[in-house]
Write an enzyme that holds these catalytic residues in place. Structure first.
Site, PDB file in Angstrom:
ATOM      1  N   ALA A  80     -52.783  12.893  22.640  1.00  0.00           N
ATOM      2  CA  ALA A  80     -52.404  11.747  23.492  1.00  0.00           C
ATOM      3  C   ALA A  80     -52.103  10.517  22.658  1.00  0.00           C
ATOM      4  O   ALA A  80     -52.421   9.389  23.031  1.00  0.00           O
ATOM      5  CB  ALA A  80     -53.520  11.454  24.489  1.00  0.00           C
ATOM      6  N   ALA A 109     -46.641  10.365  20.344  1.00  0.00           N
ATOM      7  CA  ALA A 109     -45.765  11.525  20.555  1.00  0.00           C
ATOM      8  C   ALA A 109     -46.147  12.267  21.833  1.00  0.00           C
ATOM      9  O   ALA A 109     -45.281  12.599  22.655  1.00  0.00           O
ATOM     10  CB  ALA A 109     -45.840  12.473  19.355  1.00  0.00           C
ATOM     11  N   GLU A 134     -40.689  -4.890   6.220  1.00  0.00           N
ATOM     12  CA  GLU A 134     -41.670  -4.066   5.498  1.00  0.00           C
ATOM     13  C   GLU A 134     -40.997  -3.421   4.293  1.00  0.00           C
ATOM     14  O   GLU A 134     -39.759  -3.430   4.179  1.00  0.00           O
ATOM     15  CB  GLU A 134     -42.271  -3.003   6.432  1.00  0.00           C
ATOM     16  N   HIS A 148     -51.285   4.780   1.754  1.00  0.00           N
ATOM     17  CA  HIS A 148     -50.938   3.375   2.035  1.00  0.00           C
ATOM     18  C   HIS A 148     -51.593   2.518   0.951  1.00  0.00           C
ATOM     19  O   HIS A 148     -52.779   2.679   0.669  1.00  0.00           O
ATOM     20  CB  HIS A 148     -51.444   2.962   3.419  1.00  0.00           C
ATOM     21  N   ARG A 179     -43.660   2.373  -0.625  1.00  0.00           N
ATOM     22  CA  ARG A 179     -45.125   2.305  -0.777  1.00  0.00           C
ATOM     23  C   ARG A 179     -45.694   3.293  -1.787  1.00  0.00           C
ATOM     24  O   ARG A 179     -46.787   3.061  -2.321  1.00  0.00           O
ATOM     25  CB  ARG A 179     -45.832   2.392   0.576  1.00  0.00           C
ATOM     26  N   HIS A 235     -52.827   8.253   4.330  1.00  0.00           N
ATOM     27  CA  HIS A 235     -52.382   7.532   5.513  1.00  0.00           C
ATOM     28  C   HIS A 235     -51.518   8.368   6.449  1.00  0.00           C
ATOM     29  O   HIS A 235     -51.713   8.352   7.660  1.00  0.00           O
ATOM     30  CB  HIS A 235     -51.587   6.313   5.017  1.00  0.00           C
ATOM     31  N   ARG A 271     -42.148   8.547   3.471  1.00  0.00           N
ATOM     32  CA  ARG A 271     -41.735   7.957   4.752  1.00  0.00           C
ATOM     33  C   ARG A 271     -41.501   6.459   4.616  1.00  0.00           C
ATOM     34  O   ARG A 271     -42.327   5.734   4.063  1.00  0.00           O
ATOM     35  CB  ARG A 271     -42.825   8.197   5.803  1.00  0.00           C
ATOM     36  N   SER A 301     -42.672   6.061  11.680  1.00  0.00           N
ATOM     37  CA  SER A 301     -43.458   7.134  12.287  1.00  0.00           C
ATOM     38  C   SER A 301     -43.619   6.954  13.794  1.00  0.00           C
ATOM     39  O   SER A 301     -43.460   7.915  14.561  1.00  0.00           O
ATOM     40  CB  SER A 301     -44.819   7.198  11.620  1.00  0.00           C
TER      41      SER A 301
HETATM   42  P1  FAD Z   1     -51.816  10.696  16.849  1.00  0.00           P
HETATM   43  O1  FAD Z   1     -51.525   9.359  17.354  1.00  0.00           O
HETATM   44  O2  FAD Z   1     -52.657  10.804  15.638  1.00  0.00           O
HETATM   45  O3  FAD Z   1     -52.515  11.509  18.021  1.00  0.00           O
HETATM   46  C1  FAD Z   1     -53.079  12.771  17.772  1.00  0.00           C
HETATM   47  C2  FAD Z   1     -53.682  13.293  19.062  1.00  0.00           C
HETATM   48  O4  FAD Z   1     -54.011  14.670  18.890  1.00  0.00           O
HETATM   49  C3  FAD Z   1     -54.976  12.591  19.455  1.00  0.00           C
HETATM   50  O5  FAD Z   1     -54.970  12.382  20.843  1.00  0.00           O
HETATM   51  C4  FAD Z   1     -56.060  13.622  19.106  1.00  0.00           C
HETATM   52  O6  FAD Z   1     -57.209  13.547  19.941  1.00  0.00           O
HETATM   53  C5  FAD Z   1     -55.312  14.916  19.381  1.00  0.00           C
HETATM   54  N1  FAD Z   1     -55.879  16.073  18.684  1.00  0.00           N
HETATM   55  C6  FAD Z   1     -56.009  16.267  17.339  1.00  0.00           C
HETATM   56  N2  FAD Z   1     -56.588  17.462  17.113  1.00  0.00           N
HETATM   57  C7  FAD Z   1     -56.835  18.017  18.335  1.00  0.00           C
HETATM   58  C8  FAD Z   1     -57.437  19.242  18.776  1.00  0.00           C
HETATM   59  N3  FAD Z   1     -57.902  20.167  17.910  1.00  0.00           N
HETATM   60  N4  FAD Z   1     -57.522  19.468  20.114  1.00  0.00           N
HETATM   61  C9  FAD Z   1     -57.066  18.546  21.012  1.00  0.00           C
HETATM   62  N5  FAD Z   1     -56.489  17.386  20.656  1.00  0.00           N
HETATM   63  C10 FAD Z   1     -56.374  17.130  19.337  1.00  0.00           C
HETATM   64  N6  FAD Z   1     -46.685   4.167  11.882  1.00  0.00           N
HETATM   65  C11 FAD Z   1     -45.684   3.323  12.193  1.00  0.00           C
HETATM   66  O7  FAD Z   1     -44.554   3.754  12.446  1.00  0.00           O
HETATM   67  N7  FAD Z   1     -45.928   1.976  12.239  1.00  0.00           N
HETATM   68  C12 FAD Z   1     -47.138   1.438  11.971  1.00  0.00           C
HETATM   69  O8  FAD Z   1     -47.310   0.232  12.049  1.00  0.00           O
HETATM   70  C13 FAD Z   1     -48.192   2.313  11.619  1.00  0.00           C
HETATM   71  N8  FAD Z   1     -49.415   1.824  11.314  1.00  0.00           N
HETATM   72  C14 FAD Z   1     -50.444   2.686  11.129  1.00  0.00           C
HETATM   73  C15 FAD Z   1     -51.725   2.187  10.937  1.00  0.00           C
HETATM   74  C16 FAD Z   1     -52.806   3.046  10.846  1.00  0.00           C
HETATM   75  C17 FAD Z   1     -54.191   2.481  10.645  1.00  0.00           C
HETATM   76  C18 FAD Z   1     -52.599   4.451  10.919  1.00  0.00           C
HETATM   77  C19 FAD Z   1     -53.746   5.394  10.845  1.00  0.00           C
HETATM   78  C20 FAD Z   1     -51.311   4.963  11.067  1.00  0.00           C
HETATM   79  C21 FAD Z   1     -50.231   4.085  11.169  1.00  0.00           C
HETATM   80  N9  FAD Z   1     -48.935   4.564  11.329  1.00  0.00           N
HETATM   81  C22 FAD Z   1     -47.924   3.697  11.613  1.00  0.00           C
HETATM   82  C23 FAD Z   1     -48.671   5.987  11.434  1.00  0.00           C
HETATM   83  C24 FAD Z   1     -48.564   6.347  12.924  1.00  0.00           C
HETATM   84  O9  FAD Z   1     -49.473   5.582  13.653  1.00  0.00           O
HETATM   85  C25 FAD Z   1     -48.830   7.805  13.181  1.00  0.00           C
HETATM   86  O10 FAD Z   1     -48.083   8.608  12.307  1.00  0.00           O
HETATM   87  C26 FAD Z   1     -48.436   8.171  14.597  1.00  0.00           C
HETATM   88  O11 FAD Z   1     -49.005   7.271  15.492  1.00  0.00           O
HETATM   89  C27 FAD Z   1     -48.879   9.586  14.914  1.00  0.00           C
HETATM   90  O12 FAD Z   1     -48.753   9.770  16.289  1.00  0.00           O
HETATM   91  P2  FAD Z   1     -48.966  11.199  16.915  1.00  0.00           P
HETATM   92  O13 FAD Z   1     -48.772  11.034  18.377  1.00  0.00           O
HETATM   93  O14 FAD Z   1     -48.150  12.182  16.199  1.00  0.00           O
HETATM   94  O15 FAD Z   1     -50.501  11.543  16.584  1.00  0.00           O
HETATM   95  C1  SIN Z   2     -48.350  -0.852   8.181  1.00  0.00           C
HETATM   96  O1  SIN Z   2     -48.409  -1.606   9.138  1.00  0.00           O
HETATM   97  O2  SIN Z   2     -48.365  -1.212   7.011  1.00  0.00           O
HETATM   98  C2  SIN Z   2     -48.256   0.606   8.446  1.00  0.00           C
HETATM   99  C3  SIN Z   2     -46.864   0.936   8.751  1.00  0.00           C
HETATM  100  C4  SIN Z   2     -46.648   2.403   8.670  1.00  0.00           C
HETATM  101  O3  SIN Z   2     -47.517   3.168   8.292  1.00  0.00           O
HETATM  102  O4  SIN Z   2     -45.517   2.790   8.972  1.00  0.00           O
END
Ligand code: FAD
Ligand code: SIN
Length: 470
Positions: free
Chosen positions: A13, A16, A109, A220, A257, A308, A343, A348
């Protein structure tokens, strides 16, 4: 007997998963969303700097594509970059229409030639986006969410994915999207929530799906020393400088980065100087820094790199299809090739929006599932004892030491023998790529080798293969 299949099962959740769920429900599908912990506990929720996308007057998708490919070091899949950068602006505008309160100014950035990052309160973008998407999902009749429901394995039969297995039993679906995020919390020093240890990669690989690019973990550069608190790259875009112990600058703060992370590791210690930044643009983040005991108005803040973003993952085409029928992947779980070997910042969240939507649309075209699929006998894989994956402190420490910012082949060989499937895959992939490219740096082979211009792909029981993706 399992319950009747839903149209779409979305595991995860984050940005994506929520995008996929909302896209499918808007077309009348019945969607079930699973999360490992509580719904807001995702990397998406913690995202800071924002979402890249050519929405500024001086910008175009083509310019965004050039920056993405430059950061990706000859390894970005051009068709995926085209999709990301061309569809991106529309996805950002949709978020605005849904009510995400983006700041009036775009941020800058590292690696971007334009101000093109849409942010909320400078560094609260992930919280704002997931709150809006999560609220909408909660109000949408076709979407049900089950929290604290761990997907332990994929349920496959006759080569098709029928859903997932959980500790509470199997869940059947016409199509399943893995939106399970990345594996960065497998490293001791990480920005990710603790549960992000690559479960999506583990269960897809065990079921026979191809995985790729697992040598590419993005570190990061600026994470508060001794903590998980990220100090967004947008701070450097607004003038923050990196200083060594003599108070001297030592790197172009807006270089890609991977370069900044290595420069910090070579220095040993580094501080981020925020004194010249308009700190009122980042109110929440400044409060966090103060809570951690630092005064950004008077003193540079100690920082060091942390794992990261997982560039590799489950191999998909441009609509999220994996090589198991009925199984899709999107967001950080997927390897579309869009990021190449490094990346570009803030690509992302955009990837989650663009490819999460595409995966949902393609998943709705899957043929109907059996009305009440029969469970295979419990001794047959993958039902035979599946247990929750966990990562001990010891394992996280080993992955950090042996597959960190600078890598040594002897360490990688050791990691390849790890009993943890994802740790072992990281070791195997990183050992195979005996060159340095983007985020993957080998101290024994510190330059790019054109012979490695491709993506390493692995399927269960086979050898690693270098593929060229167009
Ligand atoms: P996630 O948002 O990680 O969601 C994963 C989901 O899968 C969660 O709900 C979790 O509970 C679920 N899950 C995992 N394993 C299981 C399982 N076994 N069973 C059931 N559910 C499971 N990217 C940017 O583009 N801009 C930014 O500013 C940025 N800043 C960031 C700052 C931080 C601190 C971090 C950690 C990342 C940042 N990123 C940023 C990267 C970006 O946030 C992530 O790559 C992106 O949000 C991933 O989204 P996702 O939906 O793929 O997965
Ligand atoms: C950040 O805000 O520096 C993270 C951005 C990213 O991971 O894309």
């Amino acid at each position: 007997m399992p319950e009747a299949p839903c149209d779409l099962l979305v595991v995860g959740a984050g940005a994506a998963g929520l995008t996929a769920a909302l896209t499918a429900a808007a077309r009348g599908a019945r969607v079930l969303v699973l999360t490992k912990g509580h719904a807001p506990d995702s990397s998406s929720m913690h995202a800071q700097g924002g979402i890249a996308g050519a929405v500024g007057d001086d910008d175009t998708a083509a310019l965004h594509a050039v920056d993405t490919e430059r950061a990706g070091r000859e390894l970005c899949r051009p068709s995926a970059v085209k999709v990301l950068t061309e569809e991106g602006p529309e996805r950002v505008r949709e978020l605005i229409a849904m009510g995400v309160p983006f700041d009036p100014e775009l941020s800058l950035e590292g690696g971007h030639s334009r101000r093109r990052v849409s942010s909320v309160e400078g560094a609260a973008t992930g919280w704002a986006v997931t709150s809006v998407l999560g609220r909408l999902a909660g109000r949408t009749e076709g979407i049900a969410t089950r929290e604290a429901t761990n997907a332990l394995a994929l349920w496959t039969d006759g080569g098709r994915c029928l859903g997932v297995l959980t500790p509470d039993g199997p869940i059947a679906a016409r199509a399943t999207i893995l939106a399970m995020g990345g594996a960065a919390a497998l490293w001791a020093r990480s920005t990710n929530p603790e549960g992000q240890i690559g479960d999506g990669i583990a269960i897809a690989y065990a079921a026979g799906a191809a995985v790729a690019d697992l040598e590419f973990m993005q570190f990061h550069p600026t994470v508060l020393a001794g903590s998980r608190l990220l100090l967004t790259e947008a701070l450097r875009g607004d003038g923050a400088t990196l200083l060594d112990e003599n108070g001297e600058r030592f790197v172009d703060e807006l270089a890609p980065r991977d370069e900044v992370a290595r420069a910090i590791v070579r220095k040993g210690r580094a501080w981020l100087d925020l004194r010249s930044v308009d700190r009122s643009r980042f109110p929440g983040l400044m409060a966090e820094i103060e809570k951690a005991g630092f005064d950004p108005a008077t003193e540079p803040i100690p920082v060091s790199p942390a794992a990261h973003y997982t560039i590799g993952g489950v191999v998909t085409d441009l609509v999220g299809r994996t090589d198991i029928p009925g199984l899709f992947a999107a967001g950080e779980s997927a390897a579309t090739g869009v990021h190449g070997a490094n990346r570009l910042a803030s690509n992302s969240l955009l990837e989650c929006l663009v490819f999460g939507r595409r995966a949902a649309l393609a998943a709705l075209d899957e043929p109907a599932a059996p009305a009440r699929p029969e469970m295979p006998p419990p001794e047959r894989p993958p039902l035979a004892p599946v247990r929750e994956r966990t990562a001990s402190r010891k394992l996280r420490g080993q992955v950090w030491r042996e597959a960190g910012v600078m890598r040594d082949p002897a360490d990688l060989s050791d990691l390849a023998r790890s009993p943890d499937v994802v740790a072992s895959l990281v070791g195997r992939f990183a050992l195979a790529r005996s060159e340095s490219r983007g985020v993957h740096y080998r101290i024994d082979a510190p330059t790019v080798d054109p012979g490695f211009e491709g993506h390493f792909v692995l399927r269960l029981g086979q050898e690693l293969k270098l593929e060229h993706w167009t």
